[in-house]
Structure formats: C-alpha cells, structure tokens
Design an enzyme around this catalytic site. Structure first.
Site, PDB file in Angstrom:
ATOM      1  N   LYS A   1       1.028  -1.243   0.105  1.00  0.00           N
ATOM      2  CA  LYS A   1       0.054   0.107  -0.215  1.00  0.00           C
ATOM      3  C   LYS A   1       0.978   1.149   0.003  1.00  0.00           C
ATOM      4  CE  LYS A   1      -3.809   1.927   2.915  1.00  0.00           C
ATOM      5  NZ  LYS A   1      -4.934   1.559   4.154  1.00  0.00           N
TER       6      LYS A   1
ATOM      7  N   SER B   1     -10.209   1.686   2.501  1.00  0.00           N
ATOM      8  CA  SER B   1      -8.653   2.802   1.868  1.00  0.00           C
ATOM      9  C   SER B   1      -7.360   2.086   1.425  1.00  0.00           C
ATOM     10  CB  SER B   1      -7.829   3.532   3.017  1.00  0.00           C
ATOM     11  OG  SER B   1      -7.137   2.934   3.741  1.00  0.00           O
TER      12      SER B   1
ATOM     13  N   SER C   1      -9.828  -0.463   6.680  1.00  0.00           N
ATOM     14  CA  SER C   1      -9.034  -0.597   6.131  1.00  0.00           C
ATOM     15  C   SER C   1      -8.589  -1.595   4.978  1.00  0.00           C
ATOM     16  CB  SER C   1      -7.714   0.756   5.988  1.00  0.00           C
ATOM     17  OG  SER C   1      -8.909   1.762   5.483  1.00  0.00           O
TER      18      SER C   1
HETATM   19  N1  GLN Z   1     -12.894   3.870   6.195  1.00  0.00           N
HETATM   20  C1  GLN Z   1     -12.654   4.319   7.423  1.00  0.00           C
HETATM   21  C2  GLN Z   1     -11.873   5.431   7.479  1.00  0.00           C
HETATM   22  O1  GLN Z   1     -12.386   6.290   6.280  1.00  0.00           O
HETATM   23  C3  GLN Z   1     -11.243   3.330   7.683  1.00  0.00           C
HETATM   24  C4  GLN Z   1      -9.830   3.935   6.999  1.00  0.00           C
HETATM   25  C5  GLN Z   1      -8.316   3.026   7.459  1.00  0.00           C
HETATM   26  O2  GLN Z   1      -9.172   2.087   8.093  1.00  0.00           O
HETATM   27  N2  GLN Z   1      -7.666   3.145   6.996  1.00  0.00           N
HETATM   28  O3  GLN Z   1     -11.091   6.202   8.167  1.00  0.00           O
END
Ligand code: GLN
Length: 477
Positions: free
Chosen positions: A76, A151, A175
C-alpha cells in the site's frame, strides 16, 4: 503464467525448479500491465524486483532461501520502502522517496519476499471506496462500475486480480478488512502493537495497524508471523511472544465459544443476503461442534462517531508535518512563509483529508476539547471494557465485515456520513485494539463476494486463525 496456490506450495515449486523468481517477476510485471485499467498499481518496481529475484534464485540454488522466497508482494502506498517513492495517495508527497524501509517491509525483504509495486489507496488511508486517491479511483476486478473498498483498495484489488501473491494494507478503522470483504480476499488486522508502525505514514497512531491481504488463511498467518514482534523503533510494539500458527492450521480443532452480535447480524439496514450468509456460517460452525451464543452490544451506534472524533483529532496532529517546507509538494505561487504553508497544504491535500484535518482541529481546540476529545476517550474506554469483558467468557465474536457488498462508484461519495457508516462493524476492533480478520463466506446474487469478520481477544491471533480457517464458502448446486 505460474498458477499461484499458496506461499508454501510456491516454495516447493521453486525448489523443484518448476519456476524461478526471475520468471515470476517477469510474469507479474506483464500481469500489472494487463491490469492497468484497474488503476491499482501506482508504480511498478521492476528494476529492484528483478535484482532481488536474481539474488533469491541464487539463494535457492545454494539452499539458503528465506521462508518467503519468491513471494511477489505489493505495498500500500502508505508504507516506506528505502529508495522507492511513497505518496500516501496524495499530491502533497509529490516525488518523495523513502529514506528507510518500514520494519514490516524489511522483515518481509529479509525473508526473501519480492516487492513488486506500490499500490493505490485513499489519500492518507482516509476512505472506504478508494475514491479519495489523488491518482484516481481503483476499479473492482469483478465489475469496473463498482468500488473495491478502501482505503487499501489497491492492495485488495491487486491480490484479487492475481497481480501479486499477497499485499500489505493498513487498517485504522477497517481499511484492510472492508476491501478484503469486497474483493473476496482475506484481510487481517492484527492486535494493536503486534506489528511495528515504524515506516508507516501515520493516519491515527493509536488505531493504525499494518496487516496482510492474501488468497489463503495460511498465507495471512505466515506473513503475520514474519512481520510481528517487538521493534525498538516503535515503542507501542508488544513483547508478547508471536505464535507460530501457519503450520498448525490443519490440527484438530478445539470446540470454541463463539458469540455473535445480534445488533449486527439481525438489524435492519444490513443487506438481507449478507445477513443470511453470516447466519448460515454460524449454523455451520454450530454443526461443527462450536457453541454459538447471541450477545448484545448496545454501544454499536456510538462506534462510528467515537471513531471519527478520535481519528480526526489524531490525524490533524499527524498531518501537521506536511508543511511544504521539508519535502513533498510546495506551492510555487507563495510570496511569504505563511502563504507557503497555506497554499502548499490547500493545493496538496484533497477534499476528504482537509475535511478531517479541520474536524480534528476543531475537536482539539480550546473549549471543545472536553466536549469532544475527552468524551470520545471515555466512550472508547466503555467500548473497550465491554468488548474485553465479553472475551472473558467467549473465544471469538463474529459479525458481518460490512453491511453490504461492493457498491457502485458515486453511491456514497456525496454524503460523508453514509460513507462513514460503511465502517460500522470494523471500527470496534481498532477502538479496542483486538485482532480481527475478514474471510470470504459467500457470493451475493449481484455477483459480489460477502465477507464475515472474526474478532478475538488481544494477542489471541492463534484462535482467530483457527476459527477463520473453518469458514468455508458453501457449495451451491
Ligand atoms: N474507512 C475508514 C476511514 O475512512 C477506515 C480507514 C482506515 O482503516 N484507514 O477512516
């Protein structure tokens, strides 16, 4: 192209000379080119991957190869790899090159993994759909009209599309698990403190964890074992011994006490097919001899608000370092220092990141700190206490990973609250620090995979993997 089944099978095939690491790299570079329409790869590290492959092929010949020899891994774009670019899906890190490798990445490299590419993600890991990347959205490999989740959407899409054997993601509120659920892959968020965050571009430091996205449970367990453990560069890493799980997954299974949160499994607003798939897994686990126990979690509605109060506060502080001064993007129009900060940040950050920095700054400001940040910390403690109390009598807790399946582009992007509710089942594990895994458990009639989530007590990844390995996609006639 070599057909990848698992990392342990790959080791045998490499040793038997069925394939070489150089061939694997060449094949994956080609596969990345062929999958360019998915937009999951931001940059292919062809030169360094080929150099590693040549070295590892030699090691194999000399009988000195590491446990992950030839495993093709994507990172990532929030993880540092020395001498390679990293941008957190943002314009503000334009042209930034990592000076060192993240500890987790270094441990993979030391085991002879090959890092093939950096993978697209929501900017600074903020999002649930990959629509927030400065480099355009990632498309779902099964349906280009749909999102792959976020994400770590690029990581999940890359594994699902077969352009790497495994990928690393990061999980602050779901994410890793949510995109894994959306793409039919396996996604693990380890216990907070298991894997060093050194070299991970921070979003919310008391929530962030690195974890693997893989095709098999065994591979997830192996990568977990290799990356975990104390690291002097991250004082939050635990000294707890790292269990060796990957080799014992096929051992006889112990009957376990497994709770399921009724509010998650039975509530309205959850896709009925997701509900049915989770219920049928619970029945199957019961039939296999486990005790299945309904439990109530009355704080469910507070999880998303407390997550967004606390993570935006931490993000506003973590992202203060991107000033346009030392590295990354710098506005060329500024006339003085203040304008330089303002313009670099205004032009460098995207809309969602700005929204969260402003929200977090507000939450931490004098006069509101008590009402939001302190209150949020108190709710976090309540949620932790109740969750950990359940683990005194239960071995695991099961929920769906997400309320629905991969949705179409644009469906949630106009309404941030709707998007934030995507995280309702995943944030509990980050708020409390417990480990959680998403495993594919069925296919929806819309053709999209459905994920089920298993959570266990802190540092109990052994049982987490043991239960996860018993989830099987039902065979349909
Ligand atoms: N969807 C969540 C957010 O936008 C989780 C993001 C994550 O785990 N990095 O914060």
């Amino acid at each position: 192209m070599y057909v990848f089944r698992s990392i342990s099978d790959l080791q045998q095939d490499l040793r038997a000379g069925h394939v070489t690491c150089v061939e694997l790299v060449q094949q994956h570079v080609m596969a990345i080119k062929n999958a360019s329409h998915l937009n999951c790869v931001l940059e292919t590290f062809e030169t360094s991957a080929l150099a590693s492959a040549q070295r590892i092929d030699e090691n194999i010949k000399n009988g000195k190869a590491g446990q992950l020899a030839g495993t093709i891994i994507g990172l990532k774009d929030t993880l540092c790899y020395a001498g390679h670019k990293v941008s957190a899906g943002s314009k503000i890190l334009h042209n930034f090159e990592s000076l060192y490798s993240a500890t987790a990445v270094q441990r993979l490299l030391d085991a002879d993994a090959i890092i093939i590419a950096r993978l697209n993600c929501d900017e600074f890991a903020m999002g649930s759909s990959n629509e927030n990347s400065a480099f355009g959205p990632v498309k779902h490999p099964l349906d280009p009209k749909r999102v792959p989740g976020g994400s770590s959407g690029g990581s999940a899409a890359a594994v699902a599309a077969g352009i790497c054997h495994a990928a690393l993601g990061t999980d602050t509120g779901g994410s890793i698990r949510q995109p894994a659920a959306f793409t039919g892959t396996i996604g693990l968020k380890p216990t907070y403190g298991r894997i060093s965050r050194n070299g991970l571009i921070a979003y919310a430091s008391s929530f962030d964890q690195i974890g693997p996205i893989t095709k098999t449970i065994e591979d997830a367990a192996l990568l977990f074992e290799i990356m975990s453990g104390k690291d002097a560069a991250d004082s939050t890493t635990a000294t707890e011994p790292v269990p060796h799980i990957s080799k014992s997954l096929n051992d006889k299974k112990t009957p376990r006490k497994i709770g399921y949160i009724t509010e998650c499994v039975e509530a309205d607003g959850i896709d009925p097919e997701v509900q049915a798939a989770v219920k049928s897994q619970l029945h199957a686990l019961q039939a296999a001899g486990h005790d299945i126990i309904p439990i109530s979690f009355p704080y469910l509605d507070y999880l998303v608000p407390v997550y967004y109060v606390l993570t935006t506060a931490e993000a506003s502080s973590n992202l203060a370092r991107f000033s346009g001064m030392h590295y990354g993007y710098r506005s060329s129009e500024a006339k003085d220092l203040e304008q330089l900060y303002k313009q670099s940040r205004s032009q460098g950050f995207g809309k969602e990141v700005k929204r969260r920095i402003m929200l977090g700054t507000f939450i931490l400001s004098a006069g509101y700190y008590e009402a939001y940040y302190n209150k949020g910390q108190k709710v976090r403690r309540l949620v932790q206490d109740m969750t950990l109390a359940y683990f005194k009598s239960l071995d695991a807790i099961i929920t769906p990973t997400t309320p629905g399946t991969a949705f179409e582009f644009g469906k949630n992007s106009a309404d941030p609250i709707k998007m934030y509710l995507e995280d309702i089942f995943t944030v509990q594990a980050n708020i409390t620090g417990v480990p959680a895994i998403s495993v594919p458990c069925d296919t929806h009639s819309n053709g999209m995979p459905i994920g089920i989530q298993v959570m266990c007590d802190r540092f109990n990844e052994r049982v987490l993997f043991e239960i996860a390995s018993q989830i099987k996609i039902p065979q349909k006639p």
